[in-house]
Design an enzyme around this catalytic site. Structure first.
Site, PDB file in Angstrom:
ATOM      1  N   ILE A   1       0.812  -1.223   0.000  1.00  0.00           N
ATOM      2  CA  ILE A   1       0.000   0.000   0.000  1.00  0.00           C
ATOM      3  C   ILE A   1       0.842   1.268   0.000  1.00  0.00           C
ATOM      4  O   ILE A   1       0.324   2.352  -0.259  1.00  0.00           O
ATOM      5  CB  ILE A   1      -1.031   0.011   1.160  1.00  0.00           C
TER       6      ILE A   1
ATOM      7  N   THR B   1      -7.917   2.906  15.193  1.00  0.00           N
ATOM      8  CA  THR B   1      -7.575   2.430  16.538  1.00  0.00           C
ATOM      9  C   THR B   1      -8.048   3.344  17.671  1.00  0.00           C
ATOM     10  O   THR B   1      -8.181   4.564  17.481  1.00  0.00           O
ATOM     11  CB  THR B   1      -6.027   2.293  16.627  1.00  0.00           C
TER      12      THR B   1
ATOM     13  N   TYR C   1       2.369   5.773  16.709  1.00  0.00           N
ATOM     14  CA  TYR C   1       1.394   4.867  16.089  1.00  0.00           C
ATOM     15  C   TYR C   1       0.016   5.536  16.010  1.00  0.00           C
ATOM     16  O   TYR C   1      -0.589   5.616  14.936  1.00  0.00           O
ATOM     17  CB  TYR C   1       1.324   3.558  16.883  1.00  0.00           C
TER      18      TYR C   1
ATOM     19  N   LYS D   1      -1.944   6.782  12.654  1.00  0.00           N
ATOM     20  CA  LYS D   1      -3.261   6.210  12.329  1.00  0.00           C
ATOM     21  C   LYS D   1      -4.289   7.339  12.172  1.00  0.00           C
ATOM     22  O   LYS D   1      -5.138   7.293  11.285  1.00  0.00           O
ATOM     23  CB  LYS D   1      -3.702   5.221  13.407  1.00  0.00           C
TER      24      LYS D   1
HETATM   25  N1  NAP Z   1      -3.983  -5.510  16.896  1.00  0.00           N
HETATM   26  C1  NAP Z   1      -4.630  -4.630  17.653  1.00  0.00           C
HETATM   27  O1  NAP Z   1      -4.708  -4.769  18.879  1.00  0.00           O
HETATM   28  C2  NAP Z   1      -5.293  -3.445  17.009  1.00  0.00           C
HETATM   29  C3  NAP Z   1      -5.968  -2.529  17.835  1.00  0.00           C
HETATM   30  C4  NAP Z   1      -6.592  -1.435  17.239  1.00  0.00           C
HETATM   31  C5  NAP Z   1      -6.542  -1.266  15.882  1.00  0.00           C
HETATM   32  N2  NAP Z   1      -5.862  -2.164  15.115  1.00  0.00           N
HETATM   33  C6  NAP Z   1      -5.823  -1.951  13.670  1.00  0.00           C
HETATM   34  O2  NAP Z   1      -6.420  -3.084  13.056  1.00  0.00           O
HETATM   35  C7  NAP Z   1      -5.821  -3.302  11.783  1.00  0.00           C
HETATM   36  C8  NAP Z   1      -5.401  -4.751  11.662  1.00  0.00           C
HETATM   37  O3  NAP Z   1      -4.460  -5.035  12.683  1.00  0.00           O
HETATM   38  P1  NAP Z   1      -3.812  -6.481  12.849  1.00  0.00           P
HETATM   39  O4  NAP Z   1      -3.832  -6.807  14.297  1.00  0.00           O
HETATM   40  O5  NAP Z   1      -4.386  -7.425  11.859  1.00  0.00           O
HETATM   41  O6  NAP Z   1      -2.300  -6.124  12.437  1.00  0.00           O
HETATM   42  P2  NAP Z   1      -1.118  -7.102  11.983  1.00  0.00           P
HETATM   43  O7  NAP Z   1      -1.382  -8.483  12.447  1.00  0.00           O
HETATM   44  O8  NAP Z   1       0.146  -6.431  12.404  1.00  0.00           O
HETATM   45  O9  NAP Z   1      -1.216  -7.095  10.409  1.00  0.00           O
HETATM   46  C9  NAP Z   1      -0.868  -5.976   9.653  1.00  0.00           C
HETATM   47  C10 NAP Z   1      -0.613  -6.448   8.252  1.00  0.00           C
HETATM   48  O10 NAP Z   1      -0.283  -5.302   7.479  1.00  0.00           O
HETATM   49  C11 NAP Z   1       0.668  -5.710   6.534  1.00  0.00           C
HETATM   50  N3  NAP Z   1       1.441  -4.606   5.993  1.00  0.00           N
HETATM   51  C12 NAP Z   1       2.405  -3.872   6.593  1.00  0.00           C
HETATM   52  N4  NAP Z   1       2.915  -2.972   5.723  1.00  0.00           N
HETATM   53  C13 NAP Z   1       2.239  -3.151   4.560  1.00  0.00           C
HETATM   54  C14 NAP Z   1       2.320  -2.543   3.283  1.00  0.00           C
HETATM   55  N5  NAP Z   1       3.195  -1.558   3.030  1.00  0.00           N
HETATM   56  N6  NAP Z   1       1.475  -2.972   2.312  1.00  0.00           N
HETATM   57  C15 NAP Z   1       0.605  -3.963   2.555  1.00  0.00           C
HETATM   58  N7  NAP Z   1       0.511  -4.605   3.728  1.00  0.00           N
HETATM   59  C16 NAP Z   1       1.327  -4.191   4.722  1.00  0.00           C
HETATM   60  C17 NAP Z   1       1.563  -6.694   7.271  1.00  0.00           C
HETATM   61  O11 NAP Z   1       2.212  -7.522   6.335  1.00  0.00           O
HETATM   62  P3  NAP Z   1       3.735  -7.978   6.572  1.00  0.00           P
HETATM   63  O12 NAP Z   1       3.705  -8.793   7.821  1.00  0.00           O
HETATM   64  O13 NAP Z   1       4.050  -8.745   5.352  1.00  0.00           O
HETATM   65  O14 NAP Z   1       4.523  -6.709   6.721  1.00  0.00           O
HETATM   66  C18 NAP Z   1       0.534  -7.454   8.110  1.00  0.00           C
HETATM   67  O15 NAP Z   1       0.088  -8.589   7.407  1.00  0.00           O
HETATM   68  C19 NAP Z   1      -4.703  -2.277  11.663  1.00  0.00           C
HETATM   69  O16 NAP Z   1      -5.170  -1.173  10.952  1.00  0.00           O
HETATM   70  C20 NAP Z   1      -4.442  -1.865  13.095  1.00  0.00           C
HETATM   71  O17 NAP Z   1      -3.924  -0.555  13.156  1.00  0.00           O
HETATM   72  C21 NAP Z   1      -5.248  -3.256  15.645  1.00  0.00           C
END
Ligand code: NAP
Length: 287
Positions: free
Chosen positions: A38, A102, A130, A134
């Site tokens: 992205i 978030t 972060y 966001k």
């Molecule tokens: N986890 C939480 O507790 C939490 C809480 C609040 C909000 N959120 C939000 O929820 C969403 C999903 O979170 P999640 O827990 O699924 O996160 P995650 O497990 O860290 O997954 C994030 C994904 O984004 C990919 N990514 C990173 N850079 C990228 C790029 N340049 N182009 C395309 N893909 C890329 C990563 O791929 P690679 O591994 O290959 O880099 C990874 O697969 C995010 O927007 C996060 O901010 C999460």
């Protein structure tokens, strides 16, 4: 109906994949970061030209909260420029964007909305890189697109990827006693519950014409609230693991990024608009 999912190998991306076959009318295109980066407008445009998606679910993000404090450029590239690139591709291709944000956009100092938590209209004030990136990602989308849903969520856990629950289950195998902070209050979110919510929003869009007025920011987490300490205790209870859990203040567990002390999200808007029933946070820990 084509739905493209970015960051497909991340926690939420995998949660969406796990329920995709329950939505036979949707053609899902799951893109890992190597298939769709992205941060590259060329990569975004190529994917959108190839798949012509009706909806894009952006789960891709820079999510390493502490590392972001020193890796500011990379965090901004993914969370701001990445969101902007996707918004531009969505605009050019008439695609509806569902973007995940978030609770870290809030400072956690004062929840102006009372006992139900932060409302979508409450003023953000991120405490770290972060949360700041966001928030800037949200703003970039809002400046470009009209057809977007920004869904703010919190404390996401599941069987997929790295998350608090999996860390606790691992520590339970390694230690008899662990310490967990008890002065940060929020709400855990089961990633599959969040995935179902996103697909419910898409289904509503497909089935109901004239839903333009529904676009905007929404909160989604499970119901209720707890501290990380209470979350850990509940995980061990449900998995019948005997671990001694000690409540400690955040000051005893310093981290590079400051976390909001209170980040409960008020879900009244999403529940009313999309007629979603949300489970209490304890209910789906083992889902
Ligand atoms: N986890 C939480 O507790 C939490 C809480 C609040 C909000 N959120 C939000 O929820 C969403 C999903 O979170 P999640 O827990 O699924 O996160 P995650 O497990 O860290 O997954 C994030 C994904 O984004 C990919 N990514 C990173 N850079 C990228 C790029 N340049 N182009 C395309 N893909 C890329 C990563 O791929 P690679 O591994 O290959 O880099 C990874 O697969 C995010 O927007 C996060 O901010 C999460």
């Amino acid at each position: 109906m084509v739905v493209i999912v970015t960051g497909a190998n991340g926690q939420l991306g995998q949660a969406i994949q796990s329920i995709a076959d329950q939505y036979p009318s949707i053609d899902f295109v799951f893109c890992s970061s190597s298939e769709l980066d992205i941060t590259s407008s060329v990569s975004c445009e190529a994917a959108f030209t190839k798949y012509k998606p009706d909806f894009c679910i952006n789960t891709a993000a820079y999510t390493a909260v502490d590392k972001a404090e020193t890796d500011v450029e990379k965090a901004r590239l993914v969370n701001v420029i990445g969101a902007k690139n996707l918004a531009e591709s969505c605009k050019q291709n008439n695609t509806v964007l569902l973007h995940i944000s978030t609770d870290f956009v809030f400072d956690g100092i004062v929840a102006t909305s009372g006992s139900k938590g932060y409302r979508e209209t409450d003023a953000p004030n991120p405490q770290g890189v972060y949360g700041q990136t966001k928030l800037e990602g949200e703003q970039a989308i809002q400046a470009i697109l009209e057809k977007y849903f920004i869904i703010r969520t919190s404390w996401v856990y599941s069987q997929f990827g790295a998350n608090f629950m999996k860390t606790m289950l691992r520590l339970a195998q390694e230690k008899d006693s662990i310490s967990v902070v008890n002065d940060q209050i929020g709400t855990p979110t089961n990633a599959v519950d969040l995935a179902e919510c996103l697909l419910k929003i898409i289904n509503t869009q497909i089935l109901t014409p004239n839903t333009q007025h529904l676009f905007g920011i929404y909160n989604f987490s499970n119901e209720g609230q707890c501290s990380w300490y209470e979350f850990a205790v509940e995980i061990f209870k449900q998995y019948q693991l005997s671990v001694n859990v000690n409540p400690i203040p955040s000051s005893a567990y310093p981290t590079p990024a400051k976390r909001p002390a209170y980040s409960v999200l008020d879900k009244s808007k999403i529940k009313t608009v999309f007629e979603i029933t949300i489970s209490n946070w304890q209910k789906h820990i083992k889902k």
